[in-house]
Design an enzyme around this catalytic site. Structure first.
Site, PDB file in Angstrom:
ATOM      1  N   GLY A   1       0.789  -1.101   0.005  1.00  7.40           N
ATOM      2  CA  GLY A   1       0.043   0.057  -0.034  1.00  7.40           C
ATOM      3  C   GLY A   1       0.941   1.269  -0.022  1.00  7.40           C
ATOM      4  O   GLY A   1       1.926   1.304  -0.413  1.00  7.40           O
ATOM      5  N   LEU A   2       0.326   2.480   0.470  1.00  7.60           N
ATOM      6  CA  LEU A   2       1.094   3.619   0.308  1.00  7.60           C
ATOM      7  C   LEU A   2       2.527   3.429   1.183  1.00  7.60           C
ATOM      8  O   LEU A   2       3.515   3.865   0.951  1.00  7.60           O
ATOM      9  CB  LEU A   2       0.305   4.670   1.124  1.00  7.60           C
ATOM     10  CG  LEU A   2      -0.699   5.283   0.359  1.00  7.60           C
ATOM     11  CD1 LEU A   2      -1.403   6.312   0.899  1.00  7.60           C
ATOM     12  CD2 LEU A   2      -0.118   5.811  -1.095  1.00  7.60           C
ATOM     13  N   ALA A   3       2.446   2.764   2.385  1.00  9.95           N
ATOM     14  CA  ALA A   3       3.810   2.719   3.085  1.00  9.95           C
ATOM     15  C   ALA A   3       4.444   1.898   2.475  1.00  9.95           C
ATOM     16  O   ALA A   3       6.032   2.017   2.516  1.00  9.95           O
ATOM     17  CB  ALA A   3       3.430   2.411   4.554  1.00  9.95           C
ATOM     18  N   GLY A   4       4.142   0.496   1.932  1.00 16.43           N
ATOM     19  CA  GLY A   4       5.031  -0.351   1.727  1.00 16.43           C
ATOM     20  C   GLY A   4       5.592  -0.091   0.244  1.00 16.43           C
ATOM     21  O   GLY A   4       6.763  -0.489  -0.190  1.00 16.43           O
TER      22      GLY A   4
ATOM     23  N   SER B   1     -16.413  10.356   2.998  1.00 16.13           N
ATOM     24  CA  SER B   1     -15.431  10.964   3.352  1.00 16.13           C
ATOM     25  C   SER B   1     -15.600  12.114   4.341  1.00 16.13           C
ATOM     26  O   SER B   1     -16.777  12.589   4.437  1.00 16.13           O
ATOM     27  CB  SER B   1     -14.749  11.667   2.174  1.00 16.13           C
ATOM     28  OG  SER B   1     -13.874  12.717   2.432  1.00 16.13           O
TER      29      SER B   1
ATOM     30  N   ARG C   1     -13.023  13.077  14.724  1.00 12.93           N
ATOM     31  CA  ARG C   1     -14.010  12.015  14.513  1.00 12.93           C
ATOM     32  C   ARG C   1     -14.483  11.133  15.828  1.00 12.93           C
ATOM     33  O   ARG C   1     -15.541  10.879  15.882  1.00 12.93           O
ATOM     34  CB  ARG C   1     -13.127  10.749  13.726  1.00 12.93           C
ATOM     35  CG  ARG C   1     -12.842  11.295  12.278  1.00 12.93           C
ATOM     36  CD  ARG C   1     -11.854  10.384  11.612  1.00 12.93           C
ATOM     37  NE  ARG C   1     -11.596  10.757  10.150  1.00 12.93           N
ATOM     38  CZ  ARG C   1     -11.020  10.185   9.553  1.00 12.93           C
ATOM     39  NH1 ARG C   1     -10.175   9.302   9.873  1.00 12.93           N
ATOM     40  NH2 ARG C   1     -10.750  10.606   8.309  1.00 12.93           N
TER      41      ARG C   1
ATOM     42  N   GLU D   1       0.079   2.284   9.042  1.00  4.75           N
ATOM     43  CA  GLU D   1      -1.012   1.967  10.277  1.00  4.75           C
ATOM     44  C   GLU D   1      -0.640   0.535  10.959  1.00  4.75           C
ATOM     45  O   GLU D   1      -0.934   0.240  12.147  1.00  4.75           O
ATOM     46  CB  GLU D   1      -2.283   1.580   9.443  1.00  4.75           C
ATOM     47  CG  GLU D   1      -3.420   1.618  10.297  1.00  4.75           C
ATOM     48  CD  GLU D   1      -4.727   1.177   9.422  1.00  4.75           C
ATOM     49  OE1 GLU D   1      -5.829   0.948  10.386  1.00  4.75           O
ATOM     50  OE2 GLU D   1      -4.722   1.152   8.513  1.00  4.75           O
TER      51      GLU D   1
ATOM     52  N   LEU E   1      -2.848   8.890   5.285  1.00  4.77           N
ATOM     53  CA  LEU E   1      -2.077   9.038   4.007  1.00  4.77           C
ATOM     54  C   LEU E   1      -0.614   9.553   4.546  1.00  4.77           C
ATOM     55  O   LEU E   1       0.488   9.381   3.996  1.00  4.77           O
ATOM     56  CB  LEU E   1      -2.693   9.734   3.079  1.00  4.77           C
ATOM     57  CG  LEU E   1      -4.214   9.178   2.875  1.00  4.77           C
ATOM     58  CD1 LEU E   1      -4.685   9.697   1.564  1.00  4.77           C
ATOM     59  CD2 LEU E   1      -4.069   7.619   2.515  1.00  4.77           C
TER      60      LEU E   1
END
Length: 642
Positions: free
Chosen positions: A42-45, A284, A330, A425, A441
């Site tokens: 994903g984004l991190a990997g 969102s 949230r 995460e 993100l």
């Protein structure tokens, strides 16, 4: 278990620069001698694999999917934070740091959060250079919008598809390295265990999801970028394949797991519609910029929203929190939605929903402007609910979304197993007890593009690593343990399905147990009840679960069974952590600890720490360790958004 956060000394603003200068380096000619495994793309990997390969390391990247483009990062909608201050509205690195620390209810490590705020500005430049199509103002400059927990506009976005566009940017960088030979990509592999040799992570065991083969891979360091564990609740906004397996197996090998009960409940999700849903859909948080949240003032009011006049509507967030209004964090928005529904003012057929109304924004700005901002989100909502948000309010309700807990890491993102790093995460480091919107993100890309390269180089430069390959007995032994576990899961299936239970049946029971007792609101009695029920659920799973098919073949039922088996074990960590934290904090209202106005009441005297749990063996209670949190630059105060 030793917990040394390795936070650099000196002023907060100088720590990261000081640390980078003090870290050991690996010269370019020597980098090709090191091999790094990256699990998850994903984004991190993807960003980590591309960055490390660009530097010259040999990288093996593994993902569950047929392509890294299917990672759950693609589902992120609203935006990514950065302290650019393009709006000239008072933003700064320190303000982003403070908002993040405060939004997390003062349960995160100062140094890590400040570094995240610093690096945020570089991320935007990196992504623009990659061609990420961020929204722009009329004059061509990058646009920003507001998000919960902030009074400035710092969120960069690409309509409601920000995660998708950022992932495509990272994927393009990854693909370049695959083409150059710097990254070897292993698709359709699921990590089943970490291989530890002489106390250091030296490889992984995976299951080939196409043919069922158990494969082993050796390396000098292992990076886990495998996301969160929200699917423990069965219904969540996560992709169906999201799981805790990689992190949990690392935990069972000696990695501490931090704050496992810290789970984010997102306030703007499409409500549950029936018993046959397998997941929930996120709307969102950016919608709260223009949408107004309300419920009928009268309990049990079943009138259509268009028939309820203004003076009979309760815009409860605007009334209760005038400074932030609908853009409260949230956790605050989620708790208040639950409070309204518990009071009998919920809407819809289940009465477990509140309205998110765009009528005023459409009247003010016009349909064209609203559709330009949120069009794809409106289309998605209409497709799922058969209701047009341009004509009537959306209905929303809180749902499990992100997990702030994760593998404990130090300032270098290294776990308590040397050589095993956790990014995005998968680790606990930056969000405390509640994540601000548009920060996931930011963290994933900060870890992958700008932090892990320094950490890996320092590890290699300061560690004498023996030569290890997959012929080492540790690989053989770990692979055999993986095979035995798979055989155990399949043993009940030989007699057919009669009298058996399905994996989903057990998972639904676990999810309900966690949601009812370890969700938004918790109390000691409920948590003790959940802890007492877990052994029965595990017994049902291992003695009666039916898993069709074979291990040496494509078998999605087996994949799900393995993940649910891990959720059943990991759930004990979640519940024990919630029991041990006798305070309300962030997303979690401990009913015994709340103010007269039903706001979360922290206990800084007794709980200003990271709770780190150590696996001590099957059928043994885990051991609790604590990393004290030191606040030198901010003063923890009772959060107020009024």
């Amino acid at each position: 278990m030793e917990l040394n956060p390795n936070v650099p000394s000196g002023p907060l603003a100088d720590k990261w620069d000081t640390h980078r200068f003090a870290c050991k380096l690996v010269n370019p000619a020597n980098r090709r001698k090191f091999r790094i495994i990256v699990v998850g793309t994903g984004l991190a990997g993807a960003s980590a694999a591309a960055t490390l390969a660009e530097l010259g390391y040999k990288v093996d990247a593994f993902c569950l999917h047929d392509s890294p483009r299917r990672a759950h990062s693609i589902a992120a909608q609203g935006g990514i934070n950065a302290a650019k201050n393009y709006q000239n509205d008072g933003d700064s690195v320190f303000r982003l740091f403070y908002d993040t620390i405060k939004g997390g209810d003062f349960r995160a490590r100062e140094a890590n959060v400040y570094r995240l705020a610093q690096v945020s500005t570089n991320i935007i430049d990196q992504c623009v250079a990659q061609g990420v199509p961020f929204a722009r103002e009329y004059g061509g400059s990058l646009a920003n919008r507001s998000f919960g927990g902030a009074q400035v506009s710092r969120t960069f976005y690409a309509r409601g598809q920000t995660g998708q566009q950022l992932l495509l940017g990272a994927y393009s960088a990854l693909s370049r390295q695959i083409g150059k030979g710097g990254v070897t990509m292993y698709n359709r592999r699921e990590m089943m265990d970490v291989v530890v040799v002489n106390g250091r992570a030296r490889g992984i065991v995976v299951r080939n999801m196409i043919n069922g083969a158990i494969e082993t891979y050796a390396a000098d360091a292992v990076l886990l970028c495998t996301g969160g564990y929200g699917n423990a609740y069965f219904l969540s906004t996560n992709a169906m394949a999201s799981n805790v397996t990689a992190a949990w197996r690392a935990c069972k090998r000696g990695a501490g797991f931090a704050n496992p009960s810290f789970v984010q409940i997102h306030p703007t999700c499409i409500p549950v519609h029936g018993d046959y849903q397998s997941k929930l859909t996120l709307m969102s948080e950016s919608l709260r910029n223009d949408g107004r949240v309300w419920v009928p003032k009268k309990q049990g009011d079943t009138r259509h929203p268009s028939q309820i006049p203004e003076d009979e509507r309760d815009y409860y967030l605007e009334n209760k929190y005038p400074s932030f209004g609908n853009l409260v964090p949230r956790d605050v928005a989620s708790r208040n939605a639950k409070e309204q529904c518990d009071a009998g003012k919920g809407v819809g057929s289940t009465r477990l929903a509140v309205y998110l109304d765009f009528a005023d924004a459409i009247k003010r700005d016009g349909e064209e402007v609203i559709l330009r901002k949120y069009g794809n989100l409106f289309q998605m909502y209409e497709k799922i609910t058969d209701s047009d948000p341009m004509k009537e309010p959306m209905m929303i309700y809180p749902a499990v979304h992100y997990t702030m807990g994760g593998l404990w890491v130090d300032y270098n993102l290294m776990t308590t197993i040397p050589g095993l790093f956790a990014l995005g995460e998968c680790n606990f480091s930056d969000h405390g007890a509640n994540r601000l919107g548009a920060s996931a993100l930011m963290q994933g890309l900060a870890d992958g593009y700008f932090i892990i390269n320094t950490s890996v180089a320092h590890y290699f430069g300061s560690t004498a690593l023996e030569k290890v390959d997959t012929g080492h007995e540790a690989f053989t032994k770990t692979a055999a343990e993986v095979s035995n576990r798979i055989d155990r899961m399949l043993k009940n299936s030989s007699g057919g399905p009669e009298g058996k239970v399905t994996v989903d049946e057990v998972h639904k029971q676990l999810g309900k147990l966690l949601w009812d007792n370890c969700g938004m609101a918790r109390n000691k009695e409920g948590l003790e009840h959940a802890l007492a029920q877990l052994p029965h659920l595990r017994q049902t799973f291992w003695e009666r679960v039916y898993v069709p098919g074979a291990g040496r073949d494509i078998n999605q039922s087996l994949e799900r069974a393995g993940r649910v088996a891990d959720f059943l074990e990991f759930a004990e960590f979640m519940i024990r952590d919630a029991l041990a934290r006798e305070e309300s904090c962030g997303c979690h209202l401990r009913e015994e600890s709340q103010t007269d106005e039903h706001e979360a009441l922290r206990d800084d005297t007794n709980y200003s720490h990271v709770s780190v749990w150590e696996y001590t063996g099957d059928d043994q209670p885990p051991a609790l360790h604590k990393e004290p949190l030191q606040f030198e630059n901010v003063t923890p105060t009772q959060r107020s958004y009024k």
